[in-house]
Structures are given as structure tokens and as C-alpha cells.
Design a protein around this motif. Sequence first.
Motif, mmCIF file in Angstrom:
data_model
loop_
_atom_site.group_PDB
_atom_site.id
_atom_site.type_symbol
_atom_site.label_atom_id
_atom_site.label_comp_id
_atom_site.label_asym_id
_atom_site.label_seq_id
_atom_site.Cartn_x
_atom_site.Cartn_y
_atom_site.Cartn_z
ATOM 1 N N GLU A 55 40.756 38.783 33.039
ATOM 2 C CA GLU A 55 39.934 39.880 33.160
ATOM 3 C C GLU A 55 40.468 40.897 34.015
ATOM 4 O OE1 GLU A 55 37.546 39.965 31.359
ATOM 5 O OE2 GLU A 55 35.449 39.856 32.456
ATOM 6 N N ILE A 56 41.526 40.625 34.971
ATOM 7 C CA ILE A 56 42.277 41.549 35.966
ATOM 8 C C ILE A 56 43.169 42.429 34.628
ATOM 9 C CG2 ILE A 56 44.230 41.812 37.406
ATOM 10 C CD1 ILE A 56 42.963 39.197 38.721
ATOM 11 N N ALA A 57 43.818 41.713 33.845
ATOM 12 C CA ALA A 57 44.658 42.291 32.755
ATOM 13 C C ALA A 57 43.876 43.211 31.991
ATOM 14 C CB ALA A 57 45.481 41.192 31.693
ATOM 15 N N ARG A 58 42.612 42.856 31.651
ATOM 16 C CA ARG A 58 41.871 43.629 30.875
ATOM 17 C C ARG A 58 41.487 45.035 31.459
ATOM 18 N NH1 ARG A 58 36.392 44.639 29.944
ATOM 19 N NH2 ARG A 58 35.848 42.784 31.477
ATOM 20 N N GLU A 59 41.119 44.864 32.887
ATOM 21 C CA GLU A 59 40.957 46.058 33.943
ATOM 22 C C GLU A 59 42.153 46.946 34.017
ATOM 23 O OE1 GLU A 59 37.818 46.832 36.056
ATOM 24 O OE2 GLU A 59 37.211 45.724 33.961
ATOM 25 N N ILE A 60 43.299 46.379 34.137
ATOM 26 C CA ILE A 60 44.438 47.151 34.223
ATOM 27 C C ILE A 60 44.773 47.746 33.154
ATOM 28 C CG2 ILE A 60 46.973 46.911 34.632
ATOM 29 C CD1 ILE A 60 46.380 44.719 36.459
ATOM 30 N N ALA A 61 44.652 46.993 31.689
ATOM 31 C CA ALA A 61 44.862 47.862 30.621
ATOM 32 C C ALA A 61 43.866 49.135 30.322
ATOM 33 C CB ALA A 61 44.559 46.797 29.583
ATOM 34 N N GLY A 62 42.687 49.053 30.993
ATOM 35 C CA GLY A 62 41.793 50.033 30.974
ATOM 36 C C GLY A 62 41.920 51.131 31.821
ATOM 37 N N GLY A 63 43.078 50.928 32.470
ATOM 38 C CA GLY A 63 43.233 52.123 33.462
ATOM 39 C C GLY A 63 43.063 52.154 34.984
ATOM 40 N N ARG A 64 42.451 50.873 35.445
ATOM 41 C CA ARG A 64 42.342 50.814 36.893
ATOM 42 C C ARG A 64 43.624 50.363 37.383
ATOM 43 N NH1 ARG A 64 37.212 47.319 38.618
ATOM 44 N NH2 ARG A 64 37.659 48.378 40.516
ATOM 45 N N SER A 65 43.781 50.607 38.905
ATOM 46 C CA SER A 65 44.969 49.947 39.379
ATOM 47 C C SER A 65 44.606 48.609 39.743
ATOM 48 C CB SER A 65 45.293 50.644 40.555
ATOM 49 O OG SER A 65 44.352 50.861 41.578
ATOM 50 N N ALA A 66 45.576 47.738 39.982
ATOM 51 C CA ALA A 66 45.180 46.451 40.278
ATOM 52 C C ALA A 66 44.763 46.256 41.620
ATOM 53 C CB ALA A 66 46.522 45.387 40.272
ATOM 54 N N GLY A 67 44.978 47.124 42.653
ATOM 55 C CA GLY A 67 44.400 47.062 43.888
ATOM 56 C C GLY A 67 42.984 47.359 43.793
ATOM 57 N N GLU A 68 42.454 47.812 42.929
ATOM 58 C CA GLU A 68 41.017 48.313 42.648
ATOM 59 C C GLU A 68 40.293 47.187 42.430
ATOM 60 O OE1 GLU A 68 40.867 53.010 41.827
ATOM 61 O OE2 GLU A 68 41.060 51.639 40.238
ATOM 62 N N VAL A 69 40.742 45.964 41.853
ATOM 63 C CA VAL A 69 40.161 44.876 40.890
ATOM 64 C C VAL A 69 40.026 43.869 41.923
ATOM 65 C CG1 VAL A 69 40.349 43.325 38.933
ATOM 66 C CG2 VAL A 69 41.272 45.804 39.006
ATOM 67 N N ALA A 70 38.567 43.546 42.175
ATOM 68 C CA ALA A 70 38.206 42.337 42.882
ATOM 69 C C ALA A 70 37.773 40.892 42.192
ATOM 70 C CB ALA A 70 37.338 42.567 43.873
ATOM 71 N N VAL A 71 37.946 39.917 42.469
ATOM 72 C CA VAL A 71 37.449 38.776 41.915
ATOM 73 C C VAL A 71 37.295 37.739 42.973
ATOM 74 C CG1 VAL A 71 38.257 36.519 40.869
ATOM 75 C CG2 VAL A 71 39.239 38.839 39.984
ATOM 76 N N VAL A 72 35.895 37.179 42.758
ATOM 77 C CA VAL A 72 35.261 36.540 44.020
ATOM 78 C C VAL A 72 35.351 34.992 43.652
ATOM 79 C CG1 VAL A 72 33.009 35.770 44.955
ATOM 80 C CG2 VAL A 72 33.885 38.055 44.410
ATOM 81 N N HIS A 73 35.799 33.985 44.499
ATOM 82 C CA HIS A 73 35.808 32.582 44.313
ATOM 83 C C HIS A 73 35.303 31.962 45.684
ATOM 84 C CE1 HIS A 73 39.052 31.904 47.341
ATOM 85 N NE2 HIS A 73 39.257 33.135 47.045
ATOM 86 N N ASN A 74 34.572 30.846 45.471
ATOM 87 C CA ASN A 74 33.858 30.024 46.488
ATOM 88 C C ASN A 74 34.900 29.378 47.560
ATOM 89 O OD1 ASN A 74 34.154 27.426 45.689
ATOM 90 N ND2 ASN A 74 32.262 27.341 44.736
ATOM 91 N N ALA A 75 34.591 28.920 48.425
ATOM 92 C CA ALA A 75 35.474 28.580 49.511
ATOM 93 C C ALA A 75 36.261 27.177 49.141
ATOM 94 C CB ALA A 75 34.596 28.021 50.837
ATOM 95 N N ILE A 76 35.586 26.276 47.995
ATOM 96 C CA ILE A 76 35.968 25.180 47.582
ATOM 97 C C ILE A 76 37.069 24.953 46.349
ATOM 98 C CG2 ILE A 76 35.326 22.812 47.087
ATOM 99 C CD1 ILE A 76 34.335 24.002 49.601
ATOM 100 N N THR A 77 36.987 26.297 45.625
ATOM 101 C CA THR A 77 37.912 26.534 44.740
ATOM 102 C C THR A 77 39.443 26.236 45.048
ATOM 103 O OG1 THR A 77 38.425 28.815 44.857
ATOM 104 C CG2 THR A 77 36.471 28.027 43.343
ATOM 105 N N SER A 78 40.348 25.729 44.053
ATOM 106 C CA SER A 78 41.538 25.443 44.318
ATOM 107 C C SER A 78 42.502 26.879 45.361
ATOM 108 C CB SER A 78 42.416 25.181 43.086
ATOM 109 O OG SER A 78 43.763 25.310 43.435
ATOM 110 N N ALA A 79 43.195 26.242 45.881
ATOM 111 C CA ALA A 79 44.410 27.503 46.544
ATOM 112 C C ALA A 79 45.073 28.453 45.422
ATOM 113 C CB ALA A 79 45.089 26.912 47.417
ATOM 114 N N ALA A 80 45.138 27.809 44.183
ATOM 115 C CA ALA A 80 45.746 28.570 43.195
ATOM 116 C C ALA A 80 45.113 29.754 42.699
ATOM 117 C CB ALA A 80 45.944 27.428 42.048
ATOM 118 N N VAL A 81 43.719 29.560 42.786
ATOM 119 C CA VAL A 81 42.657 30.707 42.393
ATOM 120 C C VAL A 81 42.978 31.995 43.217
ATOM 121 C CG1 VAL A 81 40.360 31.434 42.187
ATOM 122 C CG2 VAL A 81 41.058 29.471 41.539
#
Length: 481
Positions: free
Chosen positions: A285-311
Motif C-alpha cells: 500500500e505504501i508503494a502504491r501511494e508513492i507510485a500515485g504521487g504522494r511523498s513517502a512521509g505523507e503516508v501513514a500506516v497504523v498498527h497495534n501495540a502487539i504487532t511484531s517490531a518488524a511492522v
Amino acid sequence: MRVKPTLADFVKAYDVRGLVPDQLNAEVAHALGAAFAEVVAQSEGSPAVVIGHDMRPSSPDLAGAFARGVTARGVDAILIGLASTDGLYYASGALALPGAMFTASHNPATYNGIKFCRAGARPVGQDSGLTQVRDLAQAHLDRGVRAFDGVTPGSVTRRDVLADYAGFLRGLVDLSGSRPLRVSVDAGNGMGGLTVPAVLGRGEGRAPLPLTIDPMYFELDGTFPHHEANPLDPKNLIDLQQRVREHGADIGLAFDGDADRCFVVDERGDPISPSAITAMIAHREIAREIAGGRSAGEVAVVHNAITSAAVPEIIAEQGARPVRTRVGHSFVKGVMSEHDAVFGGEHSAHYYFRDFWFADTGMLAAMHVLAALGESDAPLSEVMAPFERYIASGEINSSVDDASDVTARVRAHVAGRDDLVVDDLDGLTITHGHTAEEPMWWFNLRASNTEPLLRLNVEAADADTMARVRDDVLMMIRETR
């Protein structure tokens, strides 16, 4: 004579979940429908409420009683019939109406429940209207209210949205260019048996997808004759794992009872963690947003407190913003809306999409996994390997008399250590960063909202460290019993 139930016993923080008929029955559903119409629909000026139900034997009658409660308050009811929970969210979003879904998700057949949403699939929880709905419904029950003087009843209509739901999802992820894939799917006799053929199968006027669906337990049966529709429990994945190995499938998918969650096993039959799925979809989804013209810093992804540190690591490596929040759909949806996040994921296999009204949908998550696999010549285990960085314990429950007291004592065990970071966002999280002396690890302790349990999750850079931290924390918990 049946004693009128106390709604506070089974109207939970985010939904309704009770035994049928002792707790949830037609009278209760009618009262909840009337209260929901007043507290949610009328307060936001909605002319109607959309209502769906799963395959449990009690669901159609309960949905009908709820609709009668809605119309008794002068609000129209639109019945969409059999639906997955994300199918109900689709109807709420597409029609811009509040909704109610009758399902107990993965709970045993003796249960049923209701998931509510405001127009546009916005959540209804204890802090966003559910408490008021509960209290008003209790007042209706206590007074024996079945009709309301001076109110012109609303109408009841029926509408089939399944084809529109399927078309909408297929417009979000293009699977037409995938290499041919054999996909074993365990619907667990739940609503996936309805939605998988509609979305991934041949549809009228649609080109067939390069997928061969190998169906398991697609018959809709709310008594769950084969196994509980709860893929979070490893024993309920055994049939799918065996099927994938025996039939040489490229991937296995398992849905819970209302098909809003999807679990994945690879070509070897090995489960893929929901955190890895979260990281992979976030990457897409981040790659799609960037390909659509958004700068990476504008793109947010939410994860909860229990997801892996890899996220958060993988999100940040693409230059996007990881946003951490509490466990629970109302928190994730709220934070996603606040940050206009493109995607959100939880360790429990709930996946949320901005393009799906910030709501969770297991089917759309499955389509992303199928797309990633179909775009690669590698097997799924290799496709997912970059997203599986650490070793996790899984959730471990411990019965305790006082969860807050136990948590405080665990906190005292680690107090004063300069090499640890303490976080209280959702329970207690203790993190140790990677050093020359000790690899990275973290653990989280959260109290259950409904039971006298402490839930422990541990993750570490390697299996030995994870086991050591897990055992040390469990010993602290046992010492305080």
C-alpha cells in the motif's frame, strides 16, 4: 417466566455477544433496535439502518426483531440477508447508513451477537454510543415497551448487495494478471462459504481469475460441524494445513465465522503470522501511494501495540510513518481516520483499509496476499520471508486474581534498569533494544476486558531469547498468584 436479562452482562466494549436465548433473544433484539435507531440513526439524521446476519440458526429471527425495533422508532430498515461482517461494512459505506450485523464471529454455536457501525462503517463502541444504546434498550426492556405512541413506523425493504460488494473489492486489487494459483480455502462453515465464491469465483459478466479454488467446509452451518470457525486457535488450522500439503496448493486461506478475519498458511502448510501479513500489505500500500504521487512521509500506516517490531521497521524503511495504537477495532479505525492512514493491521488478523471506509475486511487482505504471490515466481514461504524477522511467543493467558496488582509487581521487577523502555499505551510493554550483550526483545502484558486473565505476548531476535524472556515473565506472574 424468563427473567429479563441485564444487558450490561453481555453488551461488551465494542459489540454485543451473548447466549441465545437466555441473554440475546427477540425481545432484547427489538429493544436494542429501537435504542440504536434513536441513539445512532436519528441523532445523525440517517433515514434507515442496514441490517445483515450470518448463518447461525438464530440470526434471521434476531435480525428481524431488531428491524422491528428500528421501524418502531420511525426509521426504515434495509435487510441485506446473509452477509459477512465486511459485507455489512460495505453496505454501510456504499449506502452511507448506520448498520447492524448479527454474528458471534468465532464464538460457539450457542452464542450470537451484534456488531454496530455508524454511517460510513464508522465504529460504535462504549465511548461512541454503545453505552447509550445499552442503557436505553435496558429501559425499554424494563418497561416492556414494544410500540411508541405517536410514531409513524418505518418501512422494511430487502436488498442484495453481495454482487456489488464483490465488484467493489475486485476493483481494489487486480488479480487478473496473476500466475495460475491453486488456493485451498477453509470457510469453517461460516460466511466465507458465501463470499469467497462471489469475490474469487466466476461472476456474471466478469472475466475469470487465474485461481483454482479448492473449497473446504463452504456449506453455511452455524452449528460448525467440522471445527470452530476460529483460525486463531491452531487446532482449527489442522485440516487446512493437511489439505494444502496433500493437494499441492500454493496457499491456504482460513476465515473466521463472519469472514472479517483471514489467516494464511504457505505451500508447506506452515502458518504465516498476521504481523507478517500486516507488514507485507503495508509495503504494497505504501508503494502504491508513492507510485500515485504522494511523498513517502505523507503516508501513514497504523498498527497495534502487539504487532511484531518488524511492522514499524518495514514501514519506516519505506520512508512512511508507522502509527502505534491500542488493540481493538474502534481504536485502530479512529487513529486511521485521524492520520488518513492507508492501512492498519492487528496481531489478531484484523486488517483495515482506507479505501474500505477504514473498516476491516479479511477478503481484501486475502486478495493482497494472492496478488503478491501471483506477481512472483517464488513460493509463498519465500515471498513472505522478508516480513518474518523475529520470533514471537503468541498470546499466553494466565488466570490471576488482580491483573493490575500482578502487572504492578512485574513492573517493579524491571524498575531501575537503564537498558529497558517502559510503555503504558496498552497494558505494560517492556522493550530491550539490541546490544552487544543481549539481543532485542520486548513483552506486553494486557488485562482481559471480560475475564480475570493477563495476556502475555513476547517477541525477540531469536528463539532462545524469546523462550528465556517468556519463562522469566511467566515466573513473575506465577509468583504473584
